[in-house]
Design a protein around this motif. Structure first.
Motif, PDB file in Angstrom:
ATOM      1  N   LYS A 165       0.837  -1.207   0.000  1.00  0.00           N
ATOM      2  CA  LYS A 165       0.000   0.000   0.000  1.00  0.00           C
ATOM      3  C   LYS A 165       0.870   1.256   0.000  1.00  0.00           C
ATOM      4  O   LYS A 165       0.618   2.201  -0.752  1.00  0.00           O
ATOM      5  N   LEU A 166       1.915   1.253   0.823  1.00  0.00           N
ATOM      6  CA  LEU A 166       2.827   2.400   0.878  1.00  0.00           C
ATOM      7  C   LEU A 166       3.561   2.587  -0.447  1.00  0.00           C
ATOM      8  O   LEU A 166       3.718   3.717  -0.919  1.00  0.00           O
ATOM      9  N   GLU A 171       1.176   4.068  -2.885  1.00  0.00           N
ATOM     10  CA  GLU A 171       0.818   5.432  -2.512  1.00  0.00           C
ATOM     11  C   GLU A 171       1.915   6.439  -2.878  1.00  0.00           C
ATOM     12  O   GLU A 171       1.625   7.567  -3.271  1.00  0.00           O
ATOM     13  N   ASP A 176       6.985  12.385   4.681  1.00  0.00           N
ATOM     14  CA  ASP A 176       5.645  11.834   4.482  1.00  0.00           C
ATOM     15  C   ASP A 176       5.673  10.304   4.477  1.00  0.00           C
ATOM     16  O   ASP A 176       4.813   9.656   5.082  1.00  0.00           O
ATOM     17  N   GLN A 233       6.225   9.019   8.031  1.00  0.00           N
ATOM     18  CA  GLN A 233       5.015   9.186   8.835  1.00  0.00           C
ATOM     19  C   GLN A 233       3.992   8.101   8.497  1.00  0.00           C
ATOM     20  O   GLN A 233       3.429   7.461   9.388  1.00  0.00           O
ATOM     21  N   ARG A 234       3.760   7.893   7.210  1.00  0.00           N
ATOM     22  CA  ARG A 234       2.793   6.872   6.791  1.00  0.00           C
ATOM     23  C   ARG A 234       3.265   5.468   7.166  1.00  0.00           C
ATOM     24  O   ARG A 234       2.468   4.619   7.573  1.00  0.00           O
ATOM     25  N   LYS A 235       4.568   5.238   7.041  1.00  0.00           N
ATOM     26  CA  LYS A 235       5.130   3.941   7.403  1.00  0.00           C
ATOM     27  C   LYS A 235       4.907   3.672   8.894  1.00  0.00           C
ATOM     28  O   LYS A 235       4.498   2.572   9.276  1.00  0.00           O
ATOM     29  N   GLU A 285       2.555   4.930  10.740  1.00  0.00           N
ATOM     30  CA  GLU A 285       1.125   4.709  10.944  1.00  0.00           C
ATOM     31  C   GLU A 285       0.737   3.275  10.589  1.00  0.00           C
ATOM     32  O   GLU A 285       0.016   2.614  11.335  1.00  0.00           O
ATOM     33  N   GLU A 286       1.215   2.810   9.438  1.00  0.00           N
ATOM     34  CA  GLU A 286       0.892   1.454   8.993  1.00  0.00           C
ATOM     35  C   GLU A 286       1.496   0.410   9.928  1.00  0.00           C
ATOM     36  O   GLU A 286       0.846  -0.580  10.273  1.00  0.00           O
TER      37      GLU A 286
END
Length: 168
Positions: free
Chosen positions: A49-50, A53, A111, A114-116, A118-119
């Motif tokens: 997903k990352l 994205e 970014d 941060q997303r990593k 979160e996941e």
């Protein structure tokens, strides 16, 4: 200096001794958290997903970087034949473009991190729930995640991965 793991283990052994539980009766498990995050289907899905994205932004940034390097090489090649004012103007432009490129690269990395996080937090939370479920169902006395050595008899990592893959 004692690590917190060693302190925890000693505390568990002391508690068992105080309660009259022998080492034979003590049920201990170990989970390799890194392996869970590497092999579990939800972790692999989060990674995919990352990648999806951020692929477009990364590709665009790489294209800008390639063009910027080509422009710098062209300036190095043509620089000696250009008038001083033109060469200075191009150097300033390239310097501005380089700063903009560096800023965009930093933003992308921030970014992505941060997303990593979160996941990974979501996968770790699910794994913790699965570990707690195994702890309660199989009546473990202690389950550890960070250890120096653990034998295969106490390693329940595969159980955790299988439970995560099954969506429990």
């Amino acid at each position: 200096m004692m690590t917190s793991l060693l302190k925890s283990l000693l505390a568990a052994v002391a508690l068992c001794a105080a309660l009259g539980v022998s080492a034979q009766e003590l049920k201990i498990g170990y989970v390799n958290g890194e392996r869970v995050l590497r092999e579990a289907t939800p972790a692999k899905a989060a990674q995919a997903k990352l990648e999806a994205e951020f692929k477009k932004r990364e590709t665009e940034l790489n294209d800008v970087g390639t063009k910027l390097r080509a422009a710098m090489d062209k300036l190095d090649k043509d620089g000696p034949t250009l008038p001083e004012a033109e060469r200075s103007r191009r150097q300033r432009d390239l310097s501005d473009q380089q700063r903009d490129f560096d800023r965009k690269r930093r933003e992308l990395l921030e970014d992505l991190n941060q997303r990593k996080n979160e996941e990974l937090a979501a996968v770790t939370e699910r794994a913790s729930k699965v570990i707690k479920q195994i702890f309660e169902q199989e009546k473990y006395d202690l389950i550890l995640q960070e250890v120096v050595f653990a034998g295969p008899r106490v390693d329940i990592t595969k159980k955790v991965i299988d439970a995560l893959n099954a969506g429990k």
